[in-house]
Design an enzyme around this catalytic site. Structure first.
Site, short mmCIF file in Angstrom:
data_model
loop_
_atom_site.label_atom_id
_atom_site.label_comp_id
_atom_site.label_asym_id
_atom_site.label_seq_id
_atom_site.Cartn_x
_atom_site.Cartn_y
_atom_site.Cartn_z
N ASP A 246 83.50 -25.82 95.40
CA ASP A 246 84.02 -25.05 96.53
C ASP A 246 83.60 -23.59 96.38
O ASP A 246 84.32 -22.78 95.78
CB ASP A 246 85.55 -25.17 96.58
CG ASP A 246 86.14 -24.47 97.80
OD1 ASP A 246 85.36 -23.94 98.63
OD2 ASP A 246 87.38 -24.43 97.91
N ASP A 445 95.16 -23.43 70.99
CA ASP A 445 94.11 -22.53 70.52
C ASP A 445 94.54 -21.83 69.23
O ASP A 445 95.72 -21.51 69.04
CB ASP A 445 93.82 -21.51 71.62
CG ASP A 445 92.65 -20.62 71.30
OD1 ASP A 445 91.56 -21.16 71.05
OD2 ASP A 445 92.81 -19.39 71.32
N GLU A 474 93.91 -26.46 67.10
CA GLU A 474 92.55 -26.02 66.79
C GLU A 474 92.52 -25.49 65.36
O GLU A 474 92.74 -24.31 65.09
CB GLU A 474 92.08 -24.92 67.75
CG GLU A 474 90.60 -24.59 67.53
CD GLU A 474 90.21 -23.18 67.93
OE1 GLU A 474 89.00 -22.87 67.89
OE2 GLU A 474 91.10 -22.37 68.26
N ASP A 550 82.45 -23.94 71.45
CA ASP A 550 82.38 -22.98 70.35
C ASP A 550 81.31 -23.31 69.33
O ASP A 550 81.25 -22.67 68.28
CB ASP A 550 83.74 -22.91 69.63
CG ASP A 550 84.73 -22.00 70.35
OD1 ASP A 550 84.28 -21.07 71.03
OD2 ASP A 550 85.93 -22.23 70.23
#
Length: 716
Positions: A246, A445, A474, A550
């Site tokens: 979009d 995270d 993580e 990462d």
């Protein structure tokens, strides 16, 4: 007397003085090149969590230290004159082709350099002088007792080749099988009905002497796997670079950009790019390509064709960057991606197609535009949110990392105080909001930088709300302390390292890369070490990665070149080998968007190495690689053994590596791999084995083509 000796040995094991870690004296020597003035040298490695261990200068002018280490591979570097050698095998700064001449080779350190590697001698080569059998088992430790697939996994550990057989005695006798063989010892295991509450373990040692240990009580609430994770095929989506469904919302990215809040900003303003535009200086964070949730809806058929039934989204919420890890509003979808109503549609459609969904949660830090931080900017100590952060001075300029603590010292990422009860309650409310919204799990995270007290409270609250929620931290390396049933269900089992520490599943990518240090024996021992340290419940729901936003693109890491290059047939074969290994491991096999197309990136320093986040050029997707991933997805879903939590070592020798999956007598698969360019022959376990790709049945032995792999199912 026998039981007393057992408890003494167990006590030493629990204190960390395990029989299984018999120490071997290893001398590390640094011999400086001619003309280099050396003032200090220290040894830092995987065996001491990269802490400083000084070397002493000898009369001969060399620097030495003797360290007692357990057997197995160690990764390390010398820290010379306050500097890290970039490459321990070839370093221009310290003027020698190999910094440590005694190193057996080098491996990627996760920072663009190379750690040295040594293989410390095995226990089998240096048998311990012990009296009696060193037997380790404690039912209250998840490493030994946990629940997965509706059964209770009971395990114990003994030195290599010290026993002939073992039986668990409960309501009946349950034969125990040898599960894992590693340099540190052996793990034996049995799966029991959950109704078993009391048991003993009877072993027959190598001298024919019978010993019985126990009785033991099973835990009232053992660490239990989230069973829906087992056997899943996971796909990681970095929204801005996945697909622009979009274009009307593209400019919304500029409305909440970091540049609007960072008063230290002196560079060019954030900007929008066409989907095929080359990466620029802001590729990491402020160059937007327009990927959004509408694009995810449009591409769901592509994911289903891959057998994907688990999606892990990078941050979706209002933030100041393309990556989204600088949150402004934790309960609002980033306008550049859509809105909460569109996200609800995505979740509903994913669930309709049998796909579970995880969101990326960032409780360690916020962005500059977060309302609590902005209140501190305006009011200073009068702000009720002053203690939500770690402010060093006020007034300050937003973006100045010297004035407050930021993640990685970045002024754009002010760190939250997760020991503050108000912060804890806020973050828990946010998590509850999204679980009620429809998410099935959460990836956290930088989990290793968050207060463990908060994580325990957070987990307890969320598990009470939704017992089957899947919680992933993580953490890049082998850290069993996070997986004891009170923090996370799994860590991100990366196949590459960060910050110098060896990753939990580093052997997977290393084996596919090849080389003398990545032989089958070493890699199988590394895998055995992981599955011995982690509870079987954790193995059952492992979040296993081959690459992510990462890390370098896997194909590039395996010699496939840069993003403009045409990968060689060998590099593509190594990608197929690595992915086949990944899919054969217990738990979920997760790969980053575009790996299934054979996309490459670059290796090097930022911003060049950000090219693994380059937008997916769907028209350039390689059909041969795509079909390989579709095949793996079908096999992962079809083979009953791949839904099992059980991983068993079988053979590691030269270029060959093979392990068994699945319960004996119920459904077993032998996963076999060859990292040599030449064909190799593999001796098979007793019985008949059917190759699940070609359909042919083998007995006795089987051939593996160069860089080849097979999934062989036992025929009963």
């Amino acid at each position: 007397m026998q039981e007393f000796r057992h408890w003494i040995l167990l006590a030493f094991f629990l204190l960390g003085f395990s029989w299984a870690q018999q120490k071997i004296a290893v001398t590390f020597t640094y011999d400086p090149p001619y003309g280099l003035e050396v003032r200090s040298v220290s040894l830092r490695g995987s065996f001491n969590n990269w802490a400083e261990l000084p070397l002493q200068k000898t009369e001969e002018g060399v620097w030495q230290v003797v360290v007692e280490l357990p057997p197995g591979p160690v990764h390390y570097k010398f820290f010379i004159n306050g500097q890290w050698p970039r490459n321990m095998c070839e370093d221009e700064i310290f003027g020698t082709p190999q910094v440590d001449l005694e190193a057996q080779g080098c491996l990627d350190d996760g920072q663009g350099g190379q750690n040295a590697v040594r293989e410390v001698g095995r226990v089998a080569d240096n048998p311990p002088d012990t009296v009696g059998l060193a037997f380790a088992h404690d039912p209250n430790r998840p490493q030994f007792v946990s629940e997965a697939a509706g059964r209770l996994s009971v395990r114990f550990q003994v030195p290599q080749s010290s026993i002939q057989k073992a039986v668990l005695l409960a309501d009946k006798a349950y034969p125990m099988t040898l599960q894992l063989t590693a340099p540190e010892g052996e793990i034996w295991r049995a799966a029991l009905p959950l109704s078993v509450k009391t048991y003993r373990i009877q072993i027959l040692d190598k001298d024919g002497q019978e010993q019985t240990f126990g009785p033991y009580q099973t835990p009232a609430q053992p660490f239990r796997a989230v069973d829906w994770v087992a056997g899943r095929v996971g796909y990681q989506i970095f929204p801005d670079r996945f697909w622009n469904g979009d274009p009307r919302n593209d400019r919304r990215a500029l409305e909440t950009s970091q540049a609007r809040f960072d008063q230290t900003w002196t560079g060019r303003l954030p900007y929008l790019s066409r989907w095929s535009d080359p990466p620029g200086d802001y590729h990491c964070c402020q160059q937007y390509y327009g990927g959004d949730l509408a694009g995810v809806l449009q591409r769901l058929p592509h994911l289903r064709a891959l057998g994907v039934n688990l999606i892990y989204f990078n941050p979706l919420f209002d933030s100041g960057s393309a990556h989204g890890y600088d949150t402004h509003d934790y309960v609002r979808v980033a306008p550049r991606l859509g809105d909460n109503a569109l996200l609800r549609r995505v979740l509903a459609e994913a669930h309709r197609q049998g796909i579970k969904v995880l969101f990326d949660f960032v409780p360690n830090h916020t962005g500059l535009g977060h309302w609590a931080f902005q209140d501190v900017v305006k009011k200073g100590r009068d702000s009720r949110y002053w203690n939500w952060y770690f402010i060093r001075q006020w007034p300050f300029t937003p973006g100045d990392g010297r004035a407050y603590v930021g993640w990685a010292d970045l002024g754009s990422l002010p760190k939250l105080n997760t020991m503050n009860p108000e912060v804890q309650d806020y973050l828990i409310r946010v998590s509850r909001f999204w679980l009620n919204f429809g998410f099935d799990g959460i990836r956290v995270d930088v989990a290793n930088e968050i207060a463990p007290e908060f994580v325990r409270k957070w987990r307890a609250t969320l598990k009470a709300l939704k017992p089957e929620v899947y919680l992933v931290g993580e953490v890049w390396d082998l850290r069993p302390q996070y997986l004891q049933g009170d923090q996370f269900d799994s860590l991100m089992n990366y196949t590459v390292g960060r910050g110098g520490s060896p990753p939990a599943l580093g052997g997977v990518l290393g084996f596919a890369r090849g080389g003398p240090l990545q032989n089958g024996r070493r890699v199988l021992a590394e895998l055995a070490r992981v599955y011995a340290a982690y509870p079987e419940a954790v193995a059952a729901m492992g979040f296993n990665l081959i690459g992510s936003h990462d890390t370098p693109r896997v194909l590039t890491d395996l010699g496939g070149g840069g993003w403009r290059d045409t990968p060689s047939p060998e590099a593509l074969a190594r990608l197929r080998l690595a992915s086949a290994m990944l899919y054969a491991l217990p738990g979920a096999s997760v790969f980053f968007q575009g790996e299934e197309c054979g996309f490459a990136g670059e290796r090097g320093q930022w911003p060049v190495n950000e090219l693994y986040r380059y937008p997916l050029q769907w028209d350039k997707c390689r059909a041969d690689v795509l079909e390989h991933y579709r095949l793996l997805g079908r096999l992962k879903g079809q083979l009953k053994a791949f839904q099992s939590p059980l991983f068993r070592t079988y053979l590691g020798e030269g270029p060959l590596l093979a392990f068994l999956r699945g319960e004996p007598g119920v459904g077993e698969v032998l996963a076999a791999f060859n990292n040599s360019l030449e064909e190799a022959r593999l001796l098979l376990p007793e019985g008949r084995w059917r190759d699940e790709v070609e359909g042919r049945v083998y007995q006795g032995e089987v051939g593996l083509s160069g860089l080849g792999w097979r999934y062989l199912e036992r025929i009963r």
